[in-house]
Design an enzyme around this catalytic site. Structure first.
Site, PDB file in Angstrom:
ATOM      1  N   LYS A 178      37.042  53.281  39.676  1.00  0.00           N
ATOM      2  CA  LYS A 178      36.532  52.340  40.761  1.00  0.00           C
ATOM      3  C   LYS A 178      37.780  52.580  41.646  1.00  0.00           C
ATOM      4  CE  LYS A 178      36.984  48.531  38.305  1.00  0.00           C
ATOM      5  NZ  LYS A 178      37.417  48.793  36.932  1.00  0.00           N
TER       6      LYS A 178
ATOM      7  N   ARG B 129      35.107  39.511  38.047  1.00  0.00           N
ATOM      8  CA  ARG B 129      35.087  39.951  36.849  1.00  0.00           C
ATOM      9  C   ARG B 129      34.471  38.974  35.750  1.00  0.00           C
ATOM     10  NH1 ARG B 129      39.758  43.607  37.682  1.00  0.00           N
ATOM     11  NH2 ARG B 129      40.463  44.911  35.923  1.00  0.00           N
TER      12      ARG B 129
ATOM     13  N   ARG C   8      46.966  58.080  32.968  1.00  0.00           N
ATOM     14  CA  ARG C   8      47.564  57.244  34.122  1.00  0.00           C
ATOM     15  C   ARG C   8      48.881  56.637  33.712  1.00  0.00           C
ATOM     16  NH1 ARG C   8      43.773  52.733  36.616  1.00  0.00           N
ATOM     17  NH2 ARG C   8      44.609  51.392  35.185  1.00  0.00           N
TER      18      ARG C   8
ATOM     19  N   ARG D 180      51.962  52.203  34.618  1.00  0.00           N
ATOM     20  CA  ARG D 180      51.592  50.833  34.945  1.00  0.00           C
ATOM     21  C   ARG D 180      51.840  50.301  33.450  1.00  0.00           C
ATOM     22  NH1 ARG D 180      45.990  49.475  37.751  1.00  0.00           N
ATOM     23  NH2 ARG D 180      45.673  48.334  35.942  1.00  0.00           N
TER      24      ARG D 180
ATOM     25  N   ARG E  17      41.837  44.877  27.146  1.00  0.00           N
ATOM     26  CA  ARG E  17      41.420  45.040  28.543  1.00  0.00           C
ATOM     27  C   ARG E  17      39.891  45.421  28.405  1.00  0.00           C
ATOM     28  NH1 ARG E  17      45.145  48.678  31.723  1.00  0.00           N
ATOM     29  NH2 ARG E  17      43.732  48.383  33.378  1.00  0.00           N
TER      30      ARG E  17
HETATM   31  P1  AMP Z   1      42.944  46.227  37.781  1.00  0.00           P
HETATM   32  O1  AMP Z   1      43.863  46.897  38.511  1.00  0.00           O
HETATM   33  O2  AMP Z   1      41.612  45.863  38.606  1.00  0.00           O
HETATM   34  O3  AMP Z   1      42.702  47.038  36.357  1.00  0.00           O
HETATM   35  O4  AMP Z   1      43.202  44.631  37.243  1.00  0.00           O
HETATM   36  C1  AMP Z   1      44.525  44.837  36.609  1.00  0.00           C
HETATM   37  C2  AMP Z   1      44.660  43.262  35.825  1.00  0.00           C
HETATM   38  O5  AMP Z   1      44.564  42.392  36.873  1.00  0.00           O
HETATM   39  C3  AMP Z   1      43.618  42.971  35.117  1.00  0.00           C
HETATM   40  O6  AMP Z   1      43.611  43.250  33.840  1.00  0.00           O
HETATM   41  C4  AMP Z   1      43.647  41.422  34.962  1.00  0.00           C
HETATM   42  O7  AMP Z   1      44.562  41.052  34.409  1.00  0.00           O
HETATM   43  C5  AMP Z   1      43.962  41.031  36.624  1.00  0.00           C
HETATM   44  N1  AMP Z   1      42.806  41.102  37.480  1.00  0.00           N
HETATM   45  C6  AMP Z   1      42.379  41.743  38.374  1.00  0.00           C
HETATM   46  N2  AMP Z   1      41.291  41.357  38.918  1.00  0.00           N
HETATM   47  C7  AMP Z   1      41.061  40.195  38.305  1.00  0.00           C
HETATM   48  C8  AMP Z   1      39.829  39.392  38.453  1.00  0.00           C
HETATM   49  N3  AMP Z   1      38.952  39.346  39.370  1.00  0.00           N
HETATM   50  N4  AMP Z   1      39.885  38.499  37.618  1.00  0.00           N
HETATM   51  C9  AMP Z   1      40.767  38.093  36.702  1.00  0.00           C
HETATM   52  N5  AMP Z   1      41.890  39.012  36.568  1.00  0.00           N
HETATM   53  C10 AMP Z   1      41.894  39.723  37.368  1.00  0.00           C
END
Ligand code: AMP
Length: 192
Positions: free
Chosen positions: A14, A88, A127, A133, A144
């Protein structure tokens, strides 16, 4: 406004595809993950709440995420967004639809990047070795993906029912995926 929802599990590409889409269509990137990581780096109160969940691979509560993005819609110069990692959950999707509706806007299309679980894990571990990260550790990655299947996948049904969701094979090369994503946007967007 062209509002594109890029959807898929963690590691499906994404972030990579969003960067190309915002250039190609002249849009803004809205990644809730990036916003939350910035809050954590700046050690804000919101960042402290978010860190607790992110470190475990759990979702940050809906009300926290929803209130965080509402103000971003006020900029009238923006031509549209690529939503990356948001919504999400179904409550987040409903809140987003309402926020857009109140401004006479809508989600034009959802493009879903489909990638096998083994490939997701391989990409996220790779990654981790590049970006470092903290939530790219194996046991957190597995959580996740589980959270995605349980809490996030229902968002796909929500947009399928609206006739807005289109699937792309995310196992192809980056260029091939981009071509397919653009094809879907150019042919099936409800806004163009
Ligand atoms: P990402 O970078 O999109 O993979 O997000 C990393 C982490 O941020 C996720 O595993 C969640 O803990 C949190 N997070 C990101 N976006 C959301 C969302 N829309 N709702 C809830 N938690 C989020």
């Amino acid at each position: 406004m062209l509002n594109i929802l890029l959807f898929g599990p963690p590691g499906s590409g994404k972030g990579t595809q969003s960067k190309r889409l915002i250039q190609h269509y002249n849009l803004n990137h809205l990644s809730t993950g990036d916003i939350l990581r910035k809050e954590i780096a700046e050690q804000t109160p919101l960042g402290r709440i978010a860190q607790h969940y992110i470190d475990k691979g759990e979702l940050v509560p809906d009300e926290v995420v929803i209130s965080m993005i509402e103000e971003l819609f006020e900029d009238k110069a923006i031509k549209g967004f690529v939503f990356d990692g948001f919504p999400r959950t179904v409550p987040q999707a409903k809140a987003l639809d309402n926020m857009l509706l109140g401004r006479n806007k809508t989600i034009c299309i959802m493009v879903v990047l489909e990638v096998d679980k083994e490939e997701l894990i391989k990409r996220l571990l790779n990654r981790a070795s590049i970006e470092g990260r903290k939530d790219d550790e194996l046991h957190i990655i597995e959580n996740r993906i589980k959270v995605y299947q349980n809490q996030t996948a229902p968002v796909l049904d929500y947009y399928l029912k609206q006739g807005k969701a289109f699937k792309v094979n995310g196992m192809q090369t980056e260029d091939e995926v981009f071509k397919d994503v653009c094809y879907n946007i150019d042919n099936f967007s409800k806004c163009l």
